[in-house]
Write an enzyme that holds these catalytic residues in place. Structure first.
Site, short mmCIF file in Angstrom:
data_model
loop_
_atom_site.label_atom_id
_atom_site.label_comp_id
_atom_site.label_asym_id
_atom_site.label_seq_id
_atom_site.Cartn_x
_atom_site.Cartn_y
_atom_site.Cartn_z
N GLU A 99 151.94 2.77 -10.07
CA GLU A 99 150.48 2.77 -9.95
C GLU A 99 150.12 2.92 -8.49
O GLU A 99 150.84 2.44 -7.61
CB GLU A 99 150.00 1.43 -10.56
CG GLU A 99 148.59 1.00 -10.32
CD GLU A 99 147.54 1.78 -11.09
OE1 GLU A 99 147.56 3.02 -11.00
OE2 GLU A 99 146.68 1.14 -11.72
N ASP A 100 149.00 3.59 -8.21
CA ASP A 100 148.60 3.77 -6.81
C ASP A 100 148.10 2.46 -6.19
O ASP A 100 148.55 2.05 -5.14
CB ASP A 100 147.55 4.89 -6.66
CG ASP A 100 146.31 4.71 -7.55
OD1 ASP A 100 146.28 3.77 -8.39
OD2 ASP A 100 145.37 5.51 -7.41
N ASP A 103 143.51 -3.20 -8.24
CA ASP A 103 142.25 -3.77 -7.75
C ASP A 103 141.95 -5.00 -8.59
O ASP A 103 142.44 -6.09 -8.29
CB ASP A 103 141.18 -2.67 -7.85
CG ASP A 103 139.86 -3.07 -7.21
OD1 ASP A 103 139.66 -4.27 -6.97
OD2 ASP A 103 139.03 -2.19 -6.96
N PHE A 152 137.38 0.27 0.16
CA PHE A 152 137.71 1.40 -0.71
C PHE A 152 138.62 2.33 0.08
O PHE A 152 138.28 2.79 1.17
CB PHE A 152 136.45 2.14 -1.19
CG PHE A 152 136.76 2.98 -2.38
CD1 PHE A 152 136.76 2.43 -3.66
CD2 PHE A 152 137.14 4.32 -2.23
CE1 PHE A 152 137.12 3.20 -4.77
CE2 PHE A 152 137.49 5.09 -3.33
CZ PHE A 152 137.47 4.52 -4.60
N ARG A 165 142.55 13.09 -1.97
CA ARG A 165 143.89 12.77 -2.49
C ARG A 165 145.02 13.33 -1.62
O ARG A 165 146.10 12.77 -1.55
CB ARG A 165 144.08 13.34 -3.90
CG ARG A 165 143.31 12.63 -4.98
CD ARG A 165 143.84 13.03 -6.35
NE ARG A 165 142.91 12.77 -7.43
CZ ARG A 165 142.76 11.60 -8.04
NH1 ARG A 165 143.49 10.57 -7.68
NH2 ARG A 165 141.88 11.45 -9.02
P1 IMP Z 1 141.91 -1.93 -11.60
O1 IMP Z 1 142.00 -1.61 -13.05
O2 IMP Z 1 140.63 -2.61 -11.23
O3 IMP Z 1 143.12 -2.66 -11.05
O4 IMP Z 1 141.77 -0.54 -10.85
C1 IMP Z 1 142.86 0.31 -10.72
C2 IMP Z 1 142.43 1.75 -10.58
O5 IMP Z 1 141.14 1.89 -9.94
C3 IMP Z 1 143.41 2.47 -9.70
O6 IMP Z 1 144.40 3.09 -10.49
C4 IMP Z 1 142.58 3.46 -8.96
O7 IMP Z 1 142.51 4.67 -9.68
C5 IMP Z 1 141.20 2.85 -8.91
N1 IMP Z 1 140.94 2.18 -7.61
C6 IMP Z 1 140.81 0.86 -7.39
N2 IMP Z 1 140.59 0.60 -6.09
C7 IMP Z 1 140.60 1.80 -5.46
C8 IMP Z 1 140.44 2.20 -4.09
O8 IMP Z 1 140.26 1.41 -3.13
N3 IMP Z 1 140.51 3.54 -3.85
C9 IMP Z 1 140.73 4.47 -4.83
N4 IMP Z 1 140.88 4.14 -6.11
C10 IMP Z 1 140.82 2.81 -6.44
MG MG Z 2 141.25 6.83 -9.33
#
Ligand code: IMP
Ligand code: MG
Length: 175
Positions: A99-100, A103, A152, A165
């Site tokens: 996973e990138d 959050d 962000f 990207r």
């Molecule tokens: P989560 O489900 O809230 O953990 O969010 C995860 C997904 O939200 C990641 O796979 C990203 O695609 C996107 N995301 C969350 N924070 C960021 C950020 O700071 N920059 C870019 N994408 C983000």
């Molecule tokens: Mg994204």
């Protein structure tokens, strides 16, 4: 595209490369035997995954997952829809989800439930970045590149409205 501008570089390319090499070493020793399937979560993980798999010095296969995006208000459903489902059987394999960024952790939490249903031998998560903001996760990532600031972030696969990207570093963007 966009309209936002880069604010500052948070993780530069040489720093990312060094950390990815270390993660590859950790992953290599973590899986001394068995079938390993590295599952990249598209799109954000594509650059990280491409670099990471070249540092994993044991046999493995690679596939991808696409999960549906969900709006506000679906957070309690506990479901995540796989838009692209890996063709390969997960049963009996070590699954490493890449996973990138984590959050809230919702994406990884929901995905973990879906994947655990398929009886993998093990399930671990490798995230390049972890904001450490969310509630406890079903599967706490075992491999984390960097703890990230609550900004962000874009670049190295991460986007804002599909822009940025391609950047070889991770940066924050101006509001
Ligand atoms: P989560 O489900 O809230 O953990 O969010 C995860 C997904 O939200 C990641 O796979 C990203 O695609 C996107 N995301 C969350 N924070 C960021 C950020 O700071 N920059 C870019 N994408 C983000
Ligand atoms: Mg994204």
């Amino acid at each position: 595209m966009g309209g936002r501008a880069i604010s500052e570089i948070v993780f530069d390319a040489p720093g990312i490369a060094r950390r990815v090499e270390e993660l590859g070493r950790e992953i290599t020793v973590h899986y001394p035997e068995g079938d390993l399937l590295v599952l990249g979560l598209l799109k954000g993980s594509f650059i990280f995954l491409a670099d990471l798999v070249r540092t994993i010095r044991r046999p493995h296969s690679v596939d991808f997952l696409v999960v549906s995006s969900y709006g506000e208000g679906t957070t309690s459903s506990g479901r995540v829809q796989l838009v692209y489902d890996p063709g390969t059987d997960l049963a009996g394999k070590h699954i490493l989800v890449v996973e990138d960024i984590i959050d809230s952790g919702n994406t990884v939490n929901r995905l973990a439930r879906v994947l655990l249903d398929r009886q993998p031998r093990s399930l671990e998560v490798c995230a390049l970045l972890h904001k450490r903001l969310g509630a406890p996760l079903v599967v706490e990532p075992r491999f984390v590149g960097f703890d990230a600031p609550p900004d962000f972030l874009v670049g190295y696969g991460l986007d804002h409205a599909e822009a940025f990207r391609h950047l070889p570093f991770v940066a924050s963007i101006k509001e």
